[in-house]
Design a protein around this motif. Structure first.
Motif, PDB file in Angstrom:
ATOM      1  N   GLY A 129       0.789  -1.227   0.000  1.00 25.44           N
ATOM      2  CA  GLY A 129       0.000   0.000   0.000  1.00 25.44           C
ATOM      3  C   GLY A 129       0.818   1.270   0.000  1.00 25.44           C
ATOM      4  O   GLY A 129       0.267   2.365   0.119  1.00 25.44           O
ATOM      5  N   GLY A 130       2.135   1.162  -0.159  1.00 24.59           N
ATOM      6  CA  GLY A 130       2.982   2.349  -0.256  1.00 24.59           C
ATOM      7  C   GLY A 130       2.999   2.862  -1.686  1.00 24.59           C
ATOM      8  O   GLY A 130       2.535   2.196  -2.609  1.00 24.59           O
ATOM      9  N   GLN A 131       3.528   4.054  -1.863  1.00 20.94           N
ATOM     10  CA  GLN A 131       3.593   4.657  -3.189  1.00 20.94           C
ATOM     11  C   GLN A 131       5.038   5.015  -3.515  1.00 20.94           C
ATOM     12  O   GLN A 131       5.689   5.755  -2.768  1.00 20.94           O
ATOM     13  N   VAL A 132       5.549   4.473  -4.611  1.00 21.31           N
ATOM     14  CA  VAL A 132       6.897   4.822  -5.071  1.00 21.31           C
ATOM     15  C   VAL A 132       6.813   6.220  -5.685  1.00 21.31           C
ATOM     16  O   VAL A 132       6.022   6.456  -6.589  1.00 21.31           O
ATOM     17  N   VAL A 133       7.627   7.149  -5.166  1.00 19.85           N
ATOM     18  CA  VAL A 133       7.557   8.537  -5.621  1.00 19.85           C
ATOM     19  C   VAL A 133       8.784   8.973  -6.404  1.00 19.85           C
ATOM     20  O   VAL A 133       8.779  10.049  -6.998  1.00 19.85           O
ATOM     21  N   ASN A 134       9.833   8.127  -6.426  1.00 24.42           N
ATOM     22  CA  ASN A 134      11.038   8.464  -7.181  1.00 24.42           C
ATOM     23  C   ASN A 134      11.823   7.181  -7.423  1.00 24.42           C
ATOM     24  O   ASN A 134      12.175   6.473  -6.485  1.00 24.42           O
ATOM     25  N   GLY A 135      12.128   6.910  -8.692  1.00 22.60           N
ATOM     26  CA  GLY A 135      12.960   5.755  -9.013  1.00 22.60           C
ATOM     27  C   GLY A 135      12.170   4.493  -9.272  1.00 22.60           C
ATOM     28  O   GLY A 135      10.967   4.558  -9.459  1.00 22.60           O
ATOM     29  N   PRO A 136      12.941   3.407  -9.281  1.00 20.70           N
ATOM     30  CA  PRO A 136      14.355   3.263  -8.950  1.00 20.70           C
ATOM     31  C   PRO A 136      15.261   3.973  -9.951  1.00 20.70           C
ATOM     32  O   PRO A 136      14.951   4.079 -11.120  1.00 20.70           O
ATOM     33  N   TYR A 137      16.365   4.469  -9.433  1.00 20.21           N
ATOM     34  CA  TYR A 137      17.350   5.151 -10.261  1.00 20.21           C
ATOM     35  C   TYR A 137      18.753   4.757  -9.808  1.00 20.21           C
ATOM     36  O   TYR A 137      18.942   4.287  -8.689  1.00 20.21           O
ATOM     37  N   GLU A 138      19.705   4.940 -10.718  1.00 17.51           N
ATOM     38  CA  GLU A 138      21.099   4.610 -10.412  1.00 17.51           C
ATOM     39  C   GLU A 138      21.800   5.812  -9.809  1.00 17.51           C
ATOM     40  O   GLU A 138      21.471   6.961 -10.125  1.00 17.51           O
ATOM     41  N   PHE A 139      22.738   5.538  -8.923  1.00 19.18           N
ATOM     42  CA  PHE A 139      23.618   6.551  -8.374  1.00 19.18           C
ATOM     43  C   PHE A 139      24.976   5.883  -8.205  1.00 19.18           C
ATOM     44  O   PHE A 139      25.065   4.659  -8.284  1.00 19.18           O
ATOM     45  N   PRO A 140      26.047   6.637  -8.004  1.00 17.54           N
ATOM     46  CA  PRO A 140      27.366   6.007  -7.864  1.00 17.54           C
ATOM     47  C   PRO A 140      27.359   4.980  -6.719  1.00 17.54           C
ATOM     48  O   PRO A 140      27.084   5.327  -5.579  1.00 17.54           O
ATOM     49  N   GLY A 141      27.583   3.733  -7.072  1.00 14.61           N
ATOM     50  CA  GLY A 141      27.622   2.680  -6.066  1.00 14.61           C
ATOM     51  C   GLY A 141      26.361   1.854  -5.937  1.00 14.61           C
ATOM     52  O   GLY A 141      26.330   0.898  -5.180  1.00 14.61           O
ATOM     53  N   GLY A 142      25.302   2.213  -6.668  1.00 15.71           N
ATOM     54  CA  GLY A 142      24.100   1.399  -6.526  1.00 15.71           C
ATOM     55  C   GLY A 142      22.870   1.965  -7.200  1.00 15.71           C
ATOM     56  O   GLY A 142      22.945   2.765  -8.129  1.00 15.71           O
ATOM     57  N   ARG A 143      21.737   1.516  -6.692  1.00 10.98           N
ATOM     58  CA  ARG A 143      20.415   1.956  -7.151  1.00 10.98           C
ATOM     59  C   ARG A 143      19.571   2.253  -5.928  1.00 10.98           C
ATOM     60  O   ARG A 143      19.797   1.685  -4.865  1.00 10.98           O
ATOM     61  N   ARG A 144      18.565   3.113  -6.100  1.00 10.02           N
ATOM     62  CA  ARG A 144      17.659   3.390  -4.985  1.00 10.02           C
ATOM     63  C   ARG A 144      16.324   3.884  -5.478  1.00 10.02           C
ATOM     64  O   ARG A 144      16.168   4.268  -6.639  1.00 10.02           O
ATOM     65  N   PHE A 145      15.358   3.889  -4.563  1.00 10.75           N
ATOM     66  CA  PHE A 145      14.054   4.483  -4.831  1.00 10.75           C
ATOM     67  C   PHE A 145      13.542   5.106  -3.540  1.00 10.75           C
ATOM     68  O   PHE A 145      14.009   4.783  -2.448  1.00 10.75           O
ATOM     69  N   HIS A 146      12.594   6.037  -3.717  1.00 11.81           N
ATOM     70  CA  HIS A 146      11.937   6.671  -2.585  1.00 11.81           C
ATOM     71  C   HIS A 146      10.473   6.267  -2.618  1.00 11.81           C
ATOM     72  O   HIS A 146       9.891   6.090  -3.693  1.00 11.81           O
ATOM     73  N   PHE A 147       9.866   6.166  -1.436  1.00 12.12           N
ATOM     74  CA  PHE A 147       8.457   5.814  -1.347  1.00 12.12           C
ATOM     75  C   PHE A 147       7.820   6.577  -0.198  1.00 12.12           C
ATOM     76  O   PHE A 147       8.512   7.096   0.682  1.00 12.12           O
ATOM     77  N   THR A 148       6.490   6.654  -0.228  1.00  8.87           N
ATOM     78  CA  THR A 148       5.752   7.178   0.911  1.00  8.87           C
ATOM     79  C   THR A 148       4.942   6.044   1.521  1.00  8.87           C
ATOM     80  O   THR A 148       4.428   5.174   0.818  1.00  8.87           O
ATOM     81  N   ASP A 149       4.873   6.072   2.853  1.00  8.58           N
ATOM     82  CA  ASP A 149       4.073   5.089   3.574  1.00  8.58           C
ATOM     83  C   ASP A 149       2.635   5.598   3.664  1.00  8.58           C
ATOM     84  O   ASP A 149       2.325   6.702   3.192  1.00  8.58           O
ATOM     85  N   PRO A 150       1.709   4.830   4.264  1.00 10.56           N
ATOM     86  CA  PRO A 150       0.309   5.267   4.323  1.00 10.56           C
ATOM     87  C   PRO A 150       0.091   6.588   5.062  1.00 10.56           C
ATOM     88  O   PRO A 150      -0.929   7.241   4.860  1.00 10.56           O
ATOM     89  N   SER A 151       1.026   7.019   5.911  1.00 10.95           N
ATOM     90  CA  SER A 151       0.881   8.297   6.616  1.00 10.95           C
ATOM     91  C   SER A 151       1.513   9.459   5.853  1.00 10.95           C
ATOM     92  O   SER A 151       1.446  10.597   6.296  1.00 10.95           O
ATOM     93  N   GLY A 152       2.176   9.175   4.725  1.00  8.37           N
ATOM     94  CA  GLY A 152       2.802  10.222   3.927  1.00  8.37           C
ATOM     95  C   GLY A 152       4.276  10.432   4.199  1.00  8.37           C
ATOM     96  O   GLY A 152       4.890  11.318   3.612  1.00  8.37           O
ATOM     97  N   ASN A 153       4.887   9.629   5.085  1.00 12.08           N
ATOM     98  CA  ASN A 153       6.326   9.738   5.328  1.00 12.08           C
ATOM     99  C   ASN A 153       7.090   9.247   4.115  1.00 12.08           C
ATOM    100  O   ASN A 153       6.756   8.209   3.548  1.00 12.08           O
ATOM    101  N   GLU A 154       8.118   9.990   3.714  1.00 11.72           N
ATOM    102  CA  GLU A 154       8.959   9.562   2.595  1.00 11.72           C
ATOM    103  C   GLU A 154      10.239   8.936   3.126  1.00 11.72           C
ATOM    104  O   GLU A 154      10.941   9.529   3.947  1.00 11.72           O
TER     105      GLU A 154
END
Length: 115
Positions: free
Chosen positions: A83-108
């Motif tokens: 039930g979370g929402q991916v708000v950015n990514g996944p994307y590459e950065f030096p050394g790896g990959r990552r993504f950002h998400f928000t939880d049901p309360s809106g925390n990123e």
């Protein structure tokens, strides 16, 4: 065991404690120690590493928490399925990959993996 100058405890404000516990348990397998209707400690391998604290609203600008994943794409799907929402990514950065998400309360939060 706590380490000098290491992150020791992260507290995440949530607007619905039960929904937050379900989300983090389903998405990441977290387990909790309940301390009443407005607080749950996040269990780690060697004790509590943080907590979920219920409040009427979340506040922007708090610390940005990054989690690590051995399998980033599976973590993306687990977040969406829980039930979370991916708000950015996944994307590459030096050394790896990552993504950002928000939880049901809106925390990123973010999740990263080594390349």
């Amino acid at each position: 065991m706590s380490r000098h100058h290491a992150i020791d405890y992260i507290e995440i404000t949530v607007t619905d404690l039960d929904a937050a516990k379900r989300f983090y348990a389903e998405a990441f397998g977290w387990e909790f120690n309940d301390y009443g209707p407005a607080y749950a400690g996040i269990r780690g391998a060697e004790g509590e590493v943080g907590g979920l604290r219920q409040d009427d609203e979340t506040k922007a600008g708090g610390p940005f928490v990054l989690l690590y994943s051995d399998e980033l794409d599976k973590s993306v799907e687990a977040v969406r399925s829980a039930g979370g929402q991916v708000v950015n990514g996944p994307y590459e950065f030096p050394g790896g990959r990552r993504f950002h998400f928000t939880d049901p309360s809106g925390n990123e939060l973010g999740v990263w993996a080594r390349a």
